[in-house]
Structures are given as structure tokens and as C-alpha cells.
Design an enzyme around this catalytic site. Structure first.
Site, PDB file in Angstrom:
ATOM      1  N   GLU A  50      -4.125  -6.300  -9.486  1.00 36.25           N
ATOM      2  CA  GLU A  50      -4.064  -6.480 -10.943  1.00 36.25           C
ATOM      3  C   GLU A  50      -4.374  -7.916 -11.347  1.00 36.25           C
ATOM      4  O   GLU A  50      -5.086  -8.156 -12.331  1.00 36.25           O
ATOM      5  CB  GLU A  50      -2.695  -6.040 -11.446  1.00 36.25           C
ATOM      6  CG  GLU A  50      -2.496  -4.526 -11.307  1.00 36.25           C
ATOM      7  CD  GLU A  50      -1.089  -4.069 -11.634  1.00 36.25           C
ATOM      8  OE1 GLU A  50      -0.923  -3.325 -12.610  1.00 36.25           O
ATOM      9  OE2 GLU A  50      -0.151  -4.461 -10.907  1.00 36.25           O
TER      10      GLU A  50
ATOM     11  N   ALA B 230       3.958  -7.133  -6.602  1.00 40.73           N
ATOM     12  CA  ALA B 230       5.234  -7.572  -7.166  1.00 40.73           C
ATOM     13  C   ALA B 230       6.335  -7.563  -6.109  1.00 40.73           C
ATOM     14  O   ALA B 230       6.224  -6.915  -5.067  1.00 40.73           O
ATOM     15  CB  ALA B 230       5.618  -6.668  -8.332  1.00 40.73           C
TER      16      ALA B 230
ATOM     17  N   GLU C  99       1.309   1.941  -6.159  1.00 44.42           N
ATOM     18  CA  GLU C  99       2.584   2.014  -6.879  1.00 44.42           C
ATOM     19  C   GLU C  99       3.208   3.401  -6.854  1.00 44.42           C
ATOM     20  O   GLU C  99       4.441   3.536  -6.795  1.00 44.42           O
ATOM     21  CB  GLU C  99       2.393   1.546  -8.320  1.00 44.42           C
ATOM     22  CG  GLU C  99       2.211   0.045  -8.482  1.00 44.42           C
ATOM     23  CD  GLU C  99       0.773  -0.412  -8.322  1.00 44.42           C
ATOM     24  OE1 GLU C  99       0.511  -1.611  -8.562  1.00 44.42           O
ATOM     25  OE2 GLU C  99      -0.091   0.411  -7.961  1.00 44.42           O
TER      26      GLU C  99
END
Length: 260
Positions: free
Chosen positions: A86, A37, A106
Site C-alpha cells: 500500500e 502493519a 489481509e
């Protein structure tokens, strides 16, 4: 995998699913690497509710890939981290080159995976190893990814060609691709202890709670539990510390968490 990229990916699947000339789909990436992300987008989320909604938008897109009536494979050969991992796990099969470095880092940033990593990784490779990787931000190589069942077969010099061959074999019925079992997992009374090092104790508690609650139910409910857990991360001091450290110093300098 910023919002724009995710939306473009969704639009591409609209096109591919509607094209009768397309029998199967292979996703790959520039140079074999697949990043996660956009950290600046995550840092700018103003409220926990908007943090959960960002996860939910990603879940919808990745679930539509997972539920695609046409077989979907991904071919990667480099660092595949965070959201990139993911996305890979939402595909029906994964093919890797020898240069794969796979991880969910993360917790280094004061967050948990928010695009399904807490729910799909244990279902793919088992709870014991997933518990370790998710909580320590550890990485595995191509051989390990294949041995654990994250990837199919063995590392390939040309993973795109291997993915195409596998889709062809699936479509002609000679070697069907088995999709992820999205049902509940049998959970132990406690998770195995792991050394999380400098990482946030507060985030680790949120992560383990998401694992216990989410994996004991089906995937759709587990993804909602993950989104709500991501929102809880946003309420912590360590979320801001992890985001700020990454933006200022990059991934190589560990954040100094307050564990709150």
C-alpha cells in the site's frame, strides 16, 4: 509499518519537501523487502471507531506522499506485502528487482487492506486481477507486477538505480511519470467469482462491498469507505480469530474462521 514508522515517514517528507536541494525522492527498504502493519497494534485496537481512525491516519500520510509536489518512486526487491504494498502504491512509480513477491494477504488475518489497497490496486492493475488478489491473498512475482502495470518497465538488478534514472528522466522532461488516476472507475454489475478457500465469507462480503462502493467514486471518498469497512471487520468474530491465529501461529497456519 507501525505507528512510529508511519509518523517518522511523515516527518521525513516534511523535511524532504522543504529542502530545495531535493528534486526527487526514492524510498527503498532493508534488503528490498517491505512488510505491512504491526499486527499487535491491529489486534489491540479496542473499538471499531479506533480501527477506522487508524486507517484514516495512514490514509493522510500516504495521500501526502501521493500529493507530494516532488516525484516519488519506490524501489523494492523481496516480499512486499500488505501495508508495504500500500505504501508502494502511494508513490508515483514503482521499480522492482527480480526477487519481488507482491501481495495483499489481509484476508488471511480476518481483515481487509486499510491503507488504500482496496482503492489503489484496482486503479493500477485493473479490477479483474485486483479482485482476485485482494480476495484470495494471492501473490505475484516481479515479471507479473511489471506486466500488470503495478511496476514500471522490467525487473531490474538494481531497482534503486532504475528509480533514480527514471526520476532524472522525469525531471528533465524526457520521460514524464504519470500519476495514478484517482477518479471513479466504471464498475460491472457483479464481480467475478473467485475461490477464497478457507477465508472468511464475512470478511469477503465486507471487502467486495468496499470495492463496489469505493471504486465507483473518487479516491478520497473511496479511502473513507475503506476505513469504515475496516471498522466493520473489527465488529466480526473472524477479526479476532484471524488476529489471534497470526499472533500465536504465524502466517503459515491458516485460521479457522467462523464466517461471522
Amino acid at each position: 509499518l507501525n505507528d512510529q514508522t508511519m509518523n517518522e515517514l511523515n516527518a521525513t517528507f516534511d523535511e524532504l519537501e522543504g529542502n530545495s536541494d531535493v528534486a526527487g525522492i526514492v524510498i527503498t527498504s532493508y534488503g528490498g523487502s517491505l512488510a505491512g502493519a504491526d499486527i499487535n497494534e491491529l489486534a489491540a485496537l479496542p473499538t471499531p471507531e479506533e480501527a477506522a481512525d487508524k486507517c484514516r491516519r495512514g490514509h493522510v500520510i500516504l495521500r501526502r506522499i501521493e500529493n507530494c509536489p516532488k516525484p516519488v518512486a519506490i524501489a523494492v526487491d523481496g516480499p512486499v506485502l500488505g501495508g508495504g504494498a500500500e505504501l508502494s502504491m502511494a508513490c508515483h512509480a514503482r521499480f522492482v528487482g527480480p526477487n519481488l513477491m507482491l501481495g495483499q494477504p489481509e484476508v488471511n488475518l480476518g481483515i481487509i487492506p486499510g491503507y488504500g489497497g482496496t482503492q489503489r490496486l484496482p486503479r493500477l492493475i485493473g479490477l479483474e486481477k485486483a479482485n482476485e488478489l485482494l480476495r484470495t491473498a494471492g501473490t505475484i512475482n516481479a515479471t507479473e507486477a511489471c506486466q500488470l502495470g503495478w511496476a514500471t518497465g522490467a525487473p531490474e538488478a538494481d531497482p534503486v538505480a532504475a528509480a533514480k534514472d527514471a526520476l532524472a528522466a522525469h525531471l528533465n522532461g524526457s520521460a514524464p511519470i504519470t500519476r495514478l488516476d484517482t477518479g471513479p472507475m466504471k464498475m460491472p454489475a457483479i464481480l467475478a467469482d473467485v475461490d477464497i478457500g478457507h477465508r472468511s465469507l464475512a470478511i469477503d462480503r465486507i471487502l467486495t462491498d468496499a470495492l463496489f462502493a469505493g471504486l465507483a467514486t473518487d479516491l478520497d471518498q473511496g479511502l473513507e469507505i475503506e476505513a469504515l469497512a475496516f471498522a466493520v471487520c473489527k465488529r466480526t468474530v473472524d477479526y479476532d480469530i484471524g488476529m489471534g491465529n497470526f499472533i500465536q501461529n504465524g502466517p503459515r497456519i491458516p485460521a479457522v474462521f467462523m464466517h461471522e
